[in-house]
Write an enzyme that holds these catalytic residues in place. Sequence first.
Site, mmCIF file in Angstrom:
data_model
loop_
_atom_site.group_PDB
_atom_site.id
_atom_site.type_symbol
_atom_site.label_atom_id
_atom_site.label_comp_id
_atom_site.label_asym_id
_atom_site.label_seq_id
_atom_site.Cartn_x
_atom_site.Cartn_y
_atom_site.Cartn_z
ATOM 1 N N ASP A 1 0.852 -1.196 0.000
ATOM 2 C CA ASP A 1 0.000 0.000 0.000
ATOM 3 C C ASP A 1 0.882 1.240 0.000
ATOM 4 O OD1 ASP A 1 0.744 -0.840 2.669
ATOM 5 O OD2 ASP A 1 -0.564 0.724 3.454
ATOM 6 N N GLU B 1 -0.009 -0.941 5.846
ATOM 7 C CA GLU B 1 1.052 -0.396 6.691
ATOM 8 C C GLU B 1 0.901 1.095 6.869
ATOM 9 O OE1 GLU B 1 4.773 1.350 8.025
ATOM 10 O OE2 GLU B 1 3.797 1.740 6.118
HETATM 11 ZN ZN LIG Z 1 6.649 2.042 4.392
#
Ligand SMILES: [Zn+2]
Length: 470
Positions: A89, A152
């Site tokens: 992501d 994340e």
């Molecule tokens: Zn990162």
Amino acid sequence: MNVNWLQEVEKRKQHIIQDTQEFLRINSVLDETTATETQPFGAGISKALLHMLNKGKEHQFYVKNIDGYAGVVEMGEGAESVGILCHIDVVPTGDGWVSAPFAAEIRENKIFARGAIDNKGPTMAAFWAMEIVKELQLPLHKRVRMILGTDEESNWRCVEHYFKHEEMPTLGFAPDADFPIIHAEKGITDVSFNWNNHEENDYSELTLISFQSGERFNMVPDKAVVSINGEEKQLVEMATKFNLYLQKNQHNGQVEQTGDLLHLIYEGVAAHGSTPENGLNAGVYLTKFLTQFVFQNSANAFLNFIVEHSDQQGNTLGIALSDDVSGPLTVNLGLMQFKDKGEAQVGLNIRYPVTASFDDCFNRLNKKALEQQAIFTIHDHMEPNYVEKEHPLIQTLQSVYKRQTGEEPTLLAIGGGTYARSLSTGVAFGPMFPGREDVAHKKNEFIDIDDLFRMTALYAEAIYELAKDA
Ligand SMILES: [Zn+2]
């Protein structure tokens, strides 16, 4: 086994560049509007995850989709595993890009794209590192398990889900921070002290109506605003003193007065909560000015509490802990709020040394709260991450780094948090080489193509060295 790792990377450089560009062209920003049960973080992230899993399949790796929350690309056999924790992501692009953020254009030997360095470029580097070890048919006695996280940049719901259902690697690394090796990350906690003293009688000449500074625990507030009620003449005097105070400190601020109402604004400098010393806490500065006046009791107590506990090492909070590995504890006063008639909050972001115990910190803070008749709340807590320098993981990564770069494999300790924290025995290993400009989360994010090759070579040798022995 004598392998020229960089040469092996260069033999495959066209594939590596192409694969990296192709991967970067998928917009993998979190998109709740297209979230479904099978793609919990939206269509873009799902597409990027499936892209990596398909690529893994093409390369004859074992792949597994963990309910759209994470992916596994694995090779080898053995009871134990070497984990490589990556994330696919990316943060939103923002404006001001020279080439479109998902064009992955190459200029001056750099690939420009959102996610180029954080973390899709390094993910592809680690993928090709696995491929190289596989193609060289080197004997391994541990599995090599790449874990692809998908959240994340937001809430780490990916690793939470993954570790609920899947195995924890025996040891591993996350290529999502800095080279050489980050082996110590402080414990991080957000806590608050709250008061709720509704006062019936108020005989003070000045009334603190509201005080507001900071929006997040982990940022140094760059602005503080106070509203005060009092006699007009007294407020004029206060405004004059405030201007002198600003002048003396050489800081900026504003004054607005209408009759018996005075607003003061103090401007500070924002900084990350892990380095409060780099900022200028507007809330603390404004509070220090205000404590020379007398307000209603609850306001005085609020202001005094801040001034008394504004040191950044936690001395007066009784938590000034320190160790040789990670240095002193730090305190950031991120939130300071006072609402009419005594509703008050002071929110702190505390980063404690890796060898300190959270329970110990907690007990000391709780004692402080009792003394201050405050309600003490823990909003968030992440345990420290620490792998001792004698550990084989560290020894191996250090020798690989030293052999390939010729540079000293210094061990780093930080107050920030990296993805490596999710591993029980894991460290951050790259991808940023020392001295490089940090372009993660910024416009015109890029990965230098030579760095991409260098990290691929480092990851390949690291994978081999970590997985070769049972
Ligand atoms: Zn990162």
